[in-house]
Design a protein around this motif. Structure first.
Motif, PDB file in Angstrom:
ATOM      1  N   LEU A 193       0.965  -1.286   0.010  1.00  0.00           N
ATOM      2  CA  LEU A 193      -0.207   0.199  -0.005  1.00  0.00           C
ATOM      3  C   LEU A 193       0.889   1.211   0.024  1.00  0.00           C
ATOM      4  O   LEU A 193       1.839   1.392   0.770  1.00  0.00           O
ATOM      5  N   ASN A 194       0.698   2.161  -0.890  1.00  0.00           N
ATOM      6  CA  ASN A 194       1.681   3.136  -1.331  1.00  0.00           C
ATOM      7  C   ASN A 194       0.785   4.374  -1.298  1.00  0.00           C
ATOM      8  O   ASN A 194       0.054   4.865  -1.972  1.00  0.00           O
ATOM      9  N   ASN A 195       0.793   4.918   0.020  1.00  0.00           N
ATOM     10  CA  ASN A 195       0.273   6.535   0.109  1.00  0.00           C
ATOM     11  C   ASN A 195      -1.129   6.649  -0.049  1.00  0.00           C
ATOM     12  O   ASN A 195      -1.675   7.390  -0.665  1.00  0.00           O
ATOM     13  N   VAL A 196      -2.024   5.510   0.739  1.00  0.00           N
ATOM     14  CA  VAL A 196      -3.077   5.259   0.177  1.00  0.00           C
ATOM     15  C   VAL A 196      -4.120   6.307   1.143  1.00  0.00           C
ATOM     16  O   VAL A 196      -4.129   6.175   2.358  1.00  0.00           O
ATOM     17  N   ASP A 197      -5.026   6.950   0.373  1.00  0.00           N
ATOM     18  CA  ASP A 197      -6.117   7.532   1.112  1.00  0.00           C
ATOM     19  C   ASP A 197      -7.644   6.867   0.609  1.00  0.00           C
ATOM     20  O   ASP A 197      -7.458   6.521  -0.464  1.00  0.00           O
ATOM     21  N   LEU A 198      -8.344   6.933   1.810  1.00  0.00           N
ATOM     22  CA  LEU A 198      -9.785   6.353   1.293  1.00  0.00           C
ATOM     23  C   LEU A 198     -10.690   7.016   2.001  1.00  0.00           C
ATOM     24  O   LEU A 198     -10.783   7.671   3.144  1.00  0.00           O
ATOM     25  N   VAL A 199     -11.785   7.232   1.179  1.00  0.00           N
ATOM     26  CA  VAL A 199     -12.875   8.169   1.537  1.00  0.00           C
ATOM     27  C   VAL A 199     -14.299   7.417   1.366  1.00  0.00           C
ATOM     28  O   VAL A 199     -14.289   6.619   0.421  1.00  0.00           O
ATOM     29  N   TYR A 200     -14.946   7.398   2.465  1.00  0.00           N
ATOM     30  CA  TYR A 200     -16.537   6.735   2.337  1.00  0.00           C
ATOM     31  C   TYR A 200     -17.512   8.039   1.988  1.00  0.00           C
ATOM     32  O   TYR A 200     -17.387   9.164   2.449  1.00  0.00           O
ATOM     33  N   SER A 201     -18.454   7.816   1.129  1.00  0.00           N
ATOM     34  CA  SER A 201     -19.613   8.553   0.537  1.00  0.00           C
ATOM     35  C   SER A 201     -18.882   9.904   0.149  1.00  0.00           C
ATOM     36  O   SER A 201     -19.695  10.897   0.328  1.00  0.00           O
ATOM     37  N   GLY A 202     -17.693   9.830  -0.345  1.00  0.00           N
ATOM     38  CA  GLY A 202     -17.272  10.852  -0.897  1.00  0.00           C
ATOM     39  C   GLY A 202     -17.001  12.188  -0.058  1.00  0.00           C
ATOM     40  O   GLY A 202     -16.320  13.200  -0.390  1.00  0.00           O
ATOM     41  N   VAL A 203     -17.228  11.941   1.256  1.00  0.00           N
ATOM     42  CA  VAL A 203     -16.587  12.931   2.162  1.00  0.00           C
ATOM     43  C   VAL A 203     -15.984  12.723   3.587  1.00  0.00           C
ATOM     44  O   VAL A 203     -15.393  13.631   4.245  1.00  0.00           O
ATOM     45  N   ILE A 204     -16.304  11.555   3.980  1.00  0.00           N
ATOM     46  CA  ILE A 204     -15.461  10.902   4.982  1.00  0.00           C
ATOM     47  C   ILE A 204     -14.155  10.381   4.828  1.00  0.00           C
ATOM     48  O   ILE A 204     -14.208   9.169   4.192  1.00  0.00           O
TER      49      ILE A 204
END
Length: 265
Positions: free
Chosen positions: A5-16
């Protein structure tokens, strides 16, 4: 090689935003543990890898997830499963109305190598001999420990390359936790299986792992080998319960503040 995993950002529902610049590596043949409190983002990390994000409107918005340099970011979960990444979900989600035997065979549903299926079935019975006495038992009537054995056995029937376990010790008695982690360690050593383990029970998990990461508020705040984690003062205090006598009275009240101050401040 393995999974990265390389610099992973994850967002739920486009905002969280749940994951923030997560970097971790799971080399072939190693057991890697991800520690953290409830809500830290551990299960979300597993779902990001396995692709089980769509139901929760989750999406990796930055960074990449690589399997042997192949980008599987936001991939289809069926395709990721076919590549050998198999996740055992938390909560002991057996197929309650099927027998133990039928549950095991569900794990092999994509396979056509009948001799290999029989061989892996015997391996499951070797590691979890209790299941041989329960083959005709309806899975919904198993104990918690028996369900966990079945879930790991079912995952093994898929002949995974990477086995991902989400809180396997949850709700089990201490003696069962010890036995379960001993078997998981034996499977890793005997089969050369790569295991990515999410756990809150740091005592059991660190004792079997090769390398570990600590997550807090969606970030990796600490990582190291088994020995490095076991000897790290913050890990000892916040996860292994070792604290000086003079701190014992106020430890519960201040540990969360102090953890965030040390790791994130």
């Amino acid at each position: 090689m393995g999974l990265i995993l390389n610099n992973v950002d994850l967002v739920y529902s486009g905002v969280i935003q749940v994951l923030r610049s997560v970097n971790l590596e799971i080399p072939d043949g190693q057991m890697v543990v991800l520690l953290g409190s409830n809500g830290a983002g551990k299960t979300t990390t597993l779902r990001a890898i396995s692709g089980l994000l769509h139901a929760d409107l989750g999406k990796v918005t930055a960074g990449r997830i690589l399997l042997d340099d192949e980008d599987i970011t936001n991939g289809d979960p069926t395709d990721i499963f076919a590549k050998g990444i198999v996740q055992v979900l938390e909560g002991r989600k057996v197929l309650e109305h099927l027998t133990v035997e039928q549950n095991l065979m569900v794990g092999a549903h994509l396979r056509k190598d009948h001799a290999g299926i029989r061989e892996d079935r015997e391996k499951v019975f070797h590691y979890f001999p209790r299941l041989t006495d329960l083959l005709k038992r309806t899975a919904g009537f198993l104990s918690g420990g028996e369900m966990q054995m079945l879930l790991i056995g079912r995952a093994m029937m898929a002949r995974p390359r990477i086995l991902m376990l989400d809180e396997p010790s949850m709700g089990l008695a201490p003696i069962l936790i010890q036995q379960l982690f001993e078997v998981i360690g034996q499977i890793k050593r005997d089969e050369g299986l790569t295991i990515f383990l999410v756990e809150q029970n740091a005592h059991a998990a660190i004792g079997q792992c090769d390398y570990g990461y600590v997550m807090d508020n969606g970030r990796i705040v600490l990582h190291g080998t088994r020995d490095q984690l076991q000897n790290n003062q913050d890990v000892k205090e916040f996860y292994l319960g070792f604290t000086g006598e003079e701190n014992r009275r106020n430890f519960r009240d201040v540990k969360h503040y102090r953890r965030r101050k040390r790791w994130l401040g």
